[in-house]
Motif scaffolding. Structure first.
Motif, PDB file in Angstrom:
ATOM      1  N   CYS A  43       0.954  -1.352   0.059  1.00 31.52           N
ATOM      2  CA  CYS A  43      -0.102   0.162  -0.123  1.00 31.52           C
ATOM      3  C   CYS A  43       0.863   1.150   0.142  1.00 31.52           C
ATOM      4  CB  CYS A  43      -0.853   0.017   1.339  1.00 31.52           C
ATOM      5  SG  CYS A  43      -2.070   1.146   1.247  1.00 31.52           S
ATOM      6  N   ARG A  44       0.682   2.136  -1.067  1.00 28.21           N
ATOM      7  CA  ARG A  44       1.300   3.513  -0.898  1.00 28.21           C
ATOM      8  C   ARG A  44       2.899   3.325  -1.265  1.00 28.21           C
ATOM      9  NH1 ARG A  44      -2.192   7.244   3.200  1.00 28.21           N
ATOM     10  NH2 ARG A  44      -4.335   6.482   2.685  1.00 28.21           N
ATOM     11  N   SER A  67      -3.227   3.489  -3.319  1.00 26.03           N
ATOM     12  CA  SER A  67      -3.608   2.820  -2.023  1.00 26.03           C
ATOM     13  C   SER A  67      -4.081   1.352  -2.397  1.00 26.03           C
ATOM     14  CB  SER A  67      -4.726   3.541  -1.317  1.00 26.03           C
ATOM     15  OG  SER A  67      -4.156   4.658  -0.881  1.00 26.03           O
ATOM     16  N   ARG A  69      -6.639  -0.213  -0.951  1.00 18.44           N
ATOM     17  CA  ARG A  69      -7.888  -0.312  -0.629  1.00 18.44           C
ATOM     18  C   ARG A  69      -8.482  -1.404   0.094  1.00 18.44           C
ATOM     19  NH1 ARG A  69     -10.864   2.573  -5.844  1.00 18.44           N
ATOM     20  NH2 ARG A  69      -9.365   4.557  -5.835  1.00 18.44           N
ATOM     21  N   CYS A  76      -6.156   2.840   4.749  1.00 22.61           N
ATOM     22  CA  CYS A  76      -7.027   2.826   3.672  1.00 22.61           C
ATOM     23  C   CYS A  76      -8.711   2.930   4.200  1.00 22.61           C
ATOM     24  CB  CYS A  76      -7.087   1.765   2.580  1.00 22.61           C
ATOM     25  SG  CYS A  76      -5.580   1.548   1.867  1.00 22.61           S
TER      26      CYS A  76
END
Length: 377
Positions: A43-44, A67, A69, A76
């Motif tokens: 993520c990110r 992201s 998600r 998130c």
């Protein structure tokens, strides 16, 4: 093979992703756990791709990564939680709400771990049937409620429980009838009916050979659970829609632990904060190995497509006509249709901050310069 440990990526300290990156992939994971681990770690980061942004005023260029998600990701949930809460505020009835929490004895935990989708669905069924049936027999009408599943304690131990929010009234003969300031259902009857229903459903799964446990072991666990006292806790009522939404937004999209509760991680040991419910909610520290932390966190990953927020009775989606009739009788207004808007507009409206405002000059806005494709590993 262990993923090499690097410095914590968060702006404020170590993250769940740091621990999972170093330890989760050594564990024996279910497909949902493996998917959640990979998503949270990526993520990110450059692994998911993103874009470069440039300020139209000062020329600042920065990278912004996508992201994951994933619903179990600590990073998130913010905007999703706020939008969900806004929708619920429009649907909530203008009346007090009671809080009921259903729990199961520890003897059933092994069954729930081995067959989570099956057992958790049976949990919801037993809770919903209990409240609806006792409501009809005791009040001669239909109640409504929202049920939310949680599976953790503050120390990340496995503890399945269902929070229910019940409006203080009953729908009878096309009329909303308030039930007063005291909880309106007999608690002992709720306990007995809930216990009987869930045990009967679990025994049926054994008869149908649906549990991935030997029949003898499953029957023994169910039998031992039958000798225990089952807990149903009634909390003080919430004052109205705003209190209900605040409560739900705190709980509904909450995950097992937020990054802010992790105060130290050096590659092997994780130290996190928790509130000790048995000691006046005092804040204490827990130290565990990275491997143990990963196991504790990942045991709360839900099966794919499992619905953990459910509405029943007059709050069910198929009863929207009855719900609006109750709202009118309580003096409430029909909720407006939600408007379509971009994530940036929604963020600015809900949080009062422009996510695309340049962090350096505080004047210009960031626009996309080019796209960064996901990394191929």
């Amino acid at each position: 093979m262990r993923h090499p440990h690097g410095p914590p990526r968060g702006r404020g300290g170590p993250e769940v992703a740091d621990v999972l990156r170093d330890h989760a992939f050594e564990l024996k994971l279910t497909p949902p756990q493996a998917h959640a681990s990979s998503a949270i770690v990526a993520c990110r980061t450059a692994r998911l791709g993103g874009h470069r942004e440039v300020c139209q005023s000062c020329g600042l260029v920065r990278r912004a990564y996508n992201s994951c998600r994933n619903r179990h990701c600590p990073k998130c949930q913010g905007l999703k939680q706020a939008l969900w809460a806004e929708r619920q505020r429009l649907l909530a009835l203008p009346t007090a709400y009671y809080q009921i929490i259903f729990t199961i004895p520890g003897e059933l935990h092994r069954l729930f771990r081995r067959a989570p989708a099956l057992c958790l669905n049976l949990f919801f069924q037993a809770v919903s049937e209990t409240l609806l049936e006792v409501g009809r027999s005791h009040l001669e009408g239909d109640i409504g409620f929202t049920a939310v599943l949680h599976t953790w304690t503050q120390k990340l131990r496995f503890h399945p429980h269902v929070h229910c929010l019940v409006p203080a009234g009953v729908f009878r003969a096309l009329r909303w009838v308030p039930t007063g300031t005291c909880f309106f259902l007999p608690v002992r009857k709720l306990q007995a009916v809930f216990k009987g229903k869930l045990l009967a459903k679990l025994r049926s799964t054994v008869e149908a050979d649906e549990l991935p446990l030997p029949d003898v072991e499953a029957r023994e666990l169910i039998g031992r659970a039958g000798h225990k006292t089952w807990g149903i806790r009634i909390e003080p009522p919430l004052g109205g829609p705003d209190h209900v939404v605040e409560y739900l937004s705190r709980y509904v999209h909450r995950i097992a632990i937020a990054n802010s509760r992790i105060i130290h991680y050096g590659g092997e040991t994780v130290i996190f904060r928790y509130k000790d419910r048995k000691d006046g909610n005092k804040t204490k520290l827990e130290a565990v190995t990275g491997e143990k932390f990963s196991k504790l966190f990942l045991q709360h990953v839900l099966p794919d497509r499992f619905v953990r927020i459910r509405h029943y009775g007059i709050l069910a989606s198929r009863r929207r006509g009855d719900l609006e009739r109750c709202r009118r009788q309580l003096g409430g207004r029909k909720p407006p249709q939600p408007k379509k808007e971009s994530w940036a507009v929604a963020f600015r409206r809900l949080f009062g901050k422009d996510p695309l405002l340049c962090p350096r000059c505080q004047v210009g806005r960031l626009v996309v310069l080019d796209v960064l494709p996901p990394l191929r590993l």
